[in-house]
Each structure stands twice: as structure tokens, then as C-alpha cells.
Design a protein around this motif. Structure first.
Motif, PDB file in Angstrom:
ATOM      1  N   ASP A  61     -30.817 -20.828 -19.126  1.00  0.00           N
ATOM      2  CA  ASP A  61     -29.723 -20.088 -18.305  1.00  0.00           C
ATOM      3  C   ASP A  61     -28.584 -20.030 -19.165  1.00  0.00           C
ATOM      4  O   ASP A  61     -27.730 -21.190 -19.572  1.00  0.00           O
ATOM      5  CB  ASP A  61     -29.523 -21.123 -17.049  1.00  0.00           C
ATOM      6  N   ALA A  62     -28.046 -18.866 -19.296  1.00  0.00           N
ATOM      7  CA  ALA A  62     -27.198 -18.483 -20.220  1.00  0.00           C
ATOM      8  C   ALA A  62     -25.745 -19.291 -19.786  1.00  0.00           C
ATOM      9  O   ALA A  62     -24.800 -19.498 -20.705  1.00  0.00           O
ATOM     10  CB  ALA A  62     -26.673 -17.113 -20.345  1.00  0.00           C
ATOM     11  N   SER A  63     -25.470 -19.515 -18.551  1.00  0.00           N
ATOM     12  CA  SER A  63     -24.075 -20.077 -17.942  1.00  0.00           C
ATOM     13  C   SER A  63     -24.125 -21.534 -18.384  1.00  0.00           C
ATOM     14  O   SER A  63     -23.182 -22.385 -18.255  1.00  0.00           O
ATOM     15  CB  SER A  63     -24.430 -20.085 -16.321  1.00  0.00           C
ATOM     16  N   SER A  64     -25.289 -22.217 -18.939  1.00  0.00           N
ATOM     17  CA  SER A  64     -25.140 -23.681 -19.287  1.00  0.00           C
ATOM     18  C   SER A  64     -24.989 -23.496 -20.936  1.00  0.00           C
ATOM     19  O   SER A  64     -25.100 -24.676 -21.569  1.00  0.00           O
ATOM     20  CB  SER A  64     -26.310 -24.463 -18.923  1.00  0.00           C
ATOM     21  N   MET A  65     -24.755 -22.279 -21.608  1.00  0.00           N
ATOM     22  CA  MET A  65     -24.828 -22.120 -22.987  1.00  0.00           C
ATOM     23  C   MET A  65     -23.656 -21.444 -23.372  1.00  0.00           C
ATOM     24  O   MET A  65     -23.487 -20.538 -24.146  1.00  0.00           O
ATOM     25  CB  MET A  65     -25.963 -21.467 -23.357  1.00  0.00           C
ATOM     26  N   SER A  66     -22.378 -21.754 -22.643  1.00  0.00           N
ATOM     27  CA  SER A  66     -21.068 -20.831 -23.028  1.00  0.00           C
ATOM     28  C   SER A  66     -21.022 -19.469 -22.826  1.00  0.00           C
ATOM     29  O   SER A  66     -20.062 -18.906 -23.442  1.00  0.00           O
ATOM     30  CB  SER A  66     -20.529 -21.538 -24.399  1.00  0.00           C
ATOM     31  N   VAL A  67     -21.932 -19.193 -21.845  1.00  0.00           N
ATOM     32  CA  VAL A  67     -21.922 -17.515 -21.567  1.00  0.00           C
ATOM     33  C   VAL A  67     -21.563 -17.589 -19.960  1.00  0.00           C
ATOM     34  O   VAL A  67     -21.868 -18.123 -19.157  1.00  0.00           O
ATOM     35  CB  VAL A  67     -23.130 -16.860 -21.682  1.00  0.00           C
ATOM     36  N   PRO A  68     -20.207 -16.738 -19.811  1.00  0.00           N
ATOM     37  CA  PRO A  68     -19.801 -16.557 -18.363  1.00  0.00           C
ATOM     38  C   PRO A  68     -20.855 -15.686 -17.362  1.00  0.00           C
ATOM     39  O   PRO A  68     -20.122 -15.031 -16.820  1.00  0.00           O
ATOM     40  CB  PRO A  68     -18.467 -15.869 -18.667  1.00  0.00           C
ATOM     41  N   GLN A  69     -22.150 -16.091 -17.356  1.00  0.00           N
ATOM     42  CA  GLN A  69     -22.825 -15.054 -16.694  1.00  0.00           C
ATOM     43  C   GLN A  69     -24.353 -16.207 -16.542  1.00  0.00           C
ATOM     44  O   GLN A  69     -24.677 -16.628 -17.327  1.00  0.00           O
ATOM     45  CB  GLN A  69     -23.542 -14.295 -17.670  1.00  0.00           C
ATOM     46  N   ARG A  70     -24.757 -15.986 -14.964  1.00  0.00           N
ATOM     47  CA  ARG A  70     -26.125 -16.622 -14.844  1.00  0.00           C
ATOM     48  C   ARG A  70     -26.979 -15.748 -15.255  1.00  0.00           C
ATOM     49  O   ARG A  70     -27.142 -14.589 -14.533  1.00  0.00           O
ATOM     50  CB  ARG A  70     -25.948 -16.810 -13.224  1.00  0.00           C
ATOM     51  N   ARG A  71     -27.751 -15.966 -16.351  1.00  0.00           N
ATOM     52  CA  ARG A  71     -28.704 -15.138 -16.679  1.00  0.00           C
ATOM     53  C   ARG A  71     -29.966 -16.226 -17.099  1.00  0.00           C
ATOM     54  O   ARG A  71     -29.749 -16.632 -18.414  1.00  0.00           O
ATOM     55  CB  ARG A  71     -28.210 -14.345 -17.969  1.00  0.00           C
ATOM     56  N   GLU A  72     -30.790 -16.124 -16.472  1.00  0.00           N
ATOM     57  CA  GLU A  72     -32.170 -16.849 -16.839  1.00  0.00           C
ATOM     58  C   GLU A  72     -33.086 -15.925 -17.912  1.00  0.00           C
ATOM     59  O   GLU A  72     -33.370 -15.025 -17.288  1.00  0.00           O
ATOM     60  CB  GLU A  72     -32.713 -17.472 -15.575  1.00  0.00           C
ATOM     61  N   ARG A  73     -33.562 -16.346 -19.023  1.00  0.00           N
ATOM     62  CA  ARG A  73     -34.330 -15.838 -19.668  1.00  0.00           C
ATOM     63  C   ARG A  73     -35.437 -16.807 -20.474  1.00  0.00           C
ATOM     64  O   ARG A  73     -35.046 -17.738 -20.507  1.00  0.00           O
ATOM     65  CB  ARG A  73     -33.394 -14.896 -20.817  1.00  0.00           C
ATOM     66  N   ALA A  74     -36.573 -16.163 -20.433  1.00  0.00           N
ATOM     67  CA  ALA A  74     -37.720 -16.772 -21.457  1.00  0.00           C
ATOM     68  C   ALA A  74     -37.545 -16.892 -22.944  1.00  0.00           C
ATOM     69  O   ALA A  74     -37.260 -15.803 -23.286  1.00  0.00           O
ATOM     70  CB  ALA A  74     -38.887 -16.276 -20.793  1.00  0.00           C
ATOM     71  N   PHE A  75     -37.373 -17.972 -23.561  1.00  0.00           N
ATOM     72  CA  PHE A  75     -37.177 -17.843 -24.996  1.00  0.00           C
ATOM     73  C   PHE A  75     -38.670 -18.434 -25.556  1.00  0.00           C
ATOM     74  O   PHE A  75     -39.028 -19.425 -25.326  1.00  0.00           O
ATOM     75  CB  PHE A  75     -36.050 -18.826 -25.376  1.00  0.00           C
ATOM     76  N   PHE A  76     -39.071 -17.637 -26.556  1.00  0.00           N
ATOM     77  CA  PHE A  76     -40.102 -18.101 -27.618  1.00  0.00           C
ATOM     78  C   PHE A  76     -39.584 -18.497 -29.006  1.00  0.00           C
ATOM     79  O   PHE A  76     -38.766 -17.563 -29.451  1.00  0.00           O
ATOM     80  CB  PHE A  76     -41.285 -17.062 -27.695  1.00  0.00           C
ATOM     81  N   VAL A  77     -39.564 -19.877 -29.172  1.00  0.00           N
ATOM     82  CA  VAL A  77     -39.190 -20.387 -30.500  1.00  0.00           C
ATOM     83  C   VAL A  77     -40.437 -20.867 -31.246  1.00  0.00           C
ATOM     84  O   VAL A  77     -40.946 -21.743 -30.674  1.00  0.00           O
ATOM     85  CB  VAL A  77     -38.192 -21.479 -29.936  1.00  0.00           C
ATOM     86  N   ALA A  78     -40.548 -20.118 -32.440  1.00  0.00           N
ATOM     87  CA  ALA A  78     -41.817 -20.351 -33.238  1.00  0.00           C
ATOM     88  C   ALA A  78     -41.451 -21.049 -34.489  1.00  0.00           C
ATOM     89  O   ALA A  78     -40.529 -20.389 -35.169  1.00  0.00           O
ATOM     90  CB  ALA A  78     -42.799 -18.981 -33.214  1.00  0.00           C
ATOM     91  N   ARG A  79     -42.268 -21.775 -35.137  1.00  0.00           N
ATOM     92  CA  ARG A  79     -42.181 -22.421 -36.264  1.00  0.00           C
ATOM     93  C   ARG A  79     -43.230 -22.248 -37.263  1.00  0.00           C
ATOM     94  O   ARG A  79     -44.495 -22.135 -36.811  1.00  0.00           O
ATOM     95  CB  ARG A  79     -41.683 -23.854 -36.428  1.00  0.00           C
ATOM     96  N   ARG A  80     -43.222 -21.971 -38.386  1.00  0.00           N
ATOM     97  CA  ARG A  80     -44.481 -21.566 -39.218  1.00  0.00           C
ATOM     98  C   ARG A  80     -45.282 -22.822 -39.557  1.00  0.00           C
ATOM     99  O   ARG A  80     -44.892 -23.858 -39.681  1.00  0.00           O
ATOM    100  CB  ARG A  80     -43.944 -21.195 -40.717  1.00  0.00           C
ATOM    101  N   ALA A  81     -46.697 -22.595 -38.979  1.00  0.00           N
ATOM    102  CA  ALA A  81     -47.613 -24.056 -38.846  1.00  0.00           C
ATOM    103  C   ALA A  81     -47.612 -24.719 -40.195  1.00  0.00           C
ATOM    104  O   ALA A  81     -47.592 -26.010 -39.988  1.00  0.00           O
ATOM    105  CB  ALA A  81     -48.879 -23.539 -38.412  1.00  0.00           C
TER     106      ALA A  81
END
Length: 224
Positions: A61-81
Motif C-alpha cells: 500500500d503506497a500510503s505506508s511508503m511515503s506516498v500521500p495516496q491509498r494505492r494497493e498494488r501487487a509487486f513481483f520482486v525477482a532475483r536471479r537464481a
């Protein structure tokens, strides 16, 4: 030119497969995690693995990340195996930034005034609610009256989704939308509609917060 988004995610993964970056971060709507769309998520995860990446999926949720907006988004974070990196710890609890604070001093140039019909609904609508709550048929549910004491409702790229000021009968200006999305003050939209560009983008502050975690936990370990 016609923009086609249906298979864009898989083109993105194909590019990663060729370029082989250490880390890949991709964002999409929250709806991707609900109902039948979860089958699409499985396809994405499978394709990442085939490309040589281990993936973690987060709902942020962007509002918990220093963004003045309630914005829930799915994040895919991938690392090279092949790098052998551990799992990423990703959580945020930044104090929310209110709409009042975010829009203080923003330019209102170009802000459209509400029509008489819309203004009548706006006047009856509670702060933070959409006009559908006071419309006799429940219409206009995509139009929100901001609550100045909370983070803003979500900025979207759709023309039917409109954010309205809490004290003045008008929609938000381009500069106000830019602030809610944390775009730089000198950002050049190159003639494109700021509402659309911002609504279709990841807030820069949101991405910065994710990138800082990746840098400290993964890339810092590789540099050591």
C-alpha cells in the motif's frame, strides 16, 4: 499505434531473460491476486522461473511508503537464481501523509469546476466517500471526495475516475494529481494527460522504497 497490455508482462519477462539483470521488479493491480486472475499469476511465476528467476510476490500500500495516496498494488520482486540470494524482507510502516499536507501550495490552474448536478452530490457526500453513496441509482461511484485528514484515494488512469477537492467544488488540478503520485515538480508530460500518465504509473516514492530494500539486502551483499 495501439497500446496492447494483455501480454505486456510476458514481454517484460522475456526482456529480463535476455538482459539477465540481478533483480527484476514488476508492479500490477491488486485485482491480479483475486479470483480467476490468480491463474494469470501462476503463469507469470512459472515464466519467471523458466527465465531463471526466483520470485516473491507482495501486496503493498503506497500510503505506508511515503506516498500521500491509498494505492494497493501487487509487486513481483525477482532475483536471479544463480546468485544464491536469500528471501527479501519487505514491509513498510511510514506515517501516512494527508491529502491536506500533500496539496498545500499546489497550483490549481486548469482544475475543472463541478457541474451543478455533480456539485449537489458532492455537497451531500461524506469526506473520503464516492458519489455513488448519495446518487439515487448508485452511479458516479468512481468519483471520490477527498478527506483532507487522510491519504488520498487512488489516482487512476481512467477518465471516469475523478478525485474531487474536499472544500472547493472542483476536480483536482494536474499539479495536485502530480503531487499525489509523487512525480517531480518539473516532470514533462509531453502533452499527455497527467491524470492518465500518473494513474498508469508506479509512484516514484513507492518504487524508491522497494529499491532501497533491494539495495541493502541483496545488492549490498553482492558488493561486499
Amino acid at each position: 499505434a495501439e497500446q496492447v497490455l494483455d501480454d505486456l508482462f510476458f514481454h517484460f519477462i522475456a526482456a529480463a531473460e535476455r538482459l539477465r539483470p540481478k533483480v527484476v521488479v514488476a508492479e500490477n493491480v491488486k485485482g491480479l491476486l483475486i479470483g480467476k486472475a490468480r491463474g494469470y499469476v501462476k503463469m507469470i511465476l512459472k515464466r519467471f522461473r523458466e527465465a531463471g528467476y526466483e520470485v516473491q510476490l507482495y501486496l503493498l500500500d503506497a500510503s505506508s511508503m511515503s506516498v500521500p495516496q491509498r494505492r494497493e498494488r501487487a509487486f513481483f520482486v525477482a532475483r536471479r537464481a544463480d546468485l544464491g540470494l536469500p528471501g527479501l524482507k519487505l514491509s513498510f510502516a511510514d506515517p501516512p501523509i494527508t491529502a491536506r499536507r500533500a496539496l498545500e501550495g499546489a497550483s490549481t490552474v486548469g482544475a475543472r469546476r463541478l457541474t451543478a448536478e455533480t456539485e449537489a452530490l458532492w455537497a451531500r457526500c461524506r469526506l473520503g466517500d464516492n458519489l455513488g453513496t448519495v446518487h439515487e441509482r448508485g452511479s458516479r461511484f468512481a468519483c471520490y471526495k477527498l478527506d483532507p485528514n487522510r491519504a488520498s484515494n487512488t489516482v487512476t488512469g481512467s477518465s471516469i475516475h475523478e478525485l474531487m477537492h474536499w472544500a472547493e467544488p472542483r476536480y483536482l488540478s494536474a499539479d495536485e494529481i502530480r503531487r499525489l503520485q509523487t512525480f517531480p515538480a518539473d516532470y514533462d508530460f509531453c502533452g499527455n494527460e497527467p491524470h492518465y500518465v500518473c494513474g498508469m504509473s508506479v509512484p516514484p516514492f513507492m518504487m524508491q522504497r522497494v529499491a532501497s530494500k533491494v539495495r541493502r539486502q541483496w545488492l549490498g551483499a553482492l558488493d561486499a
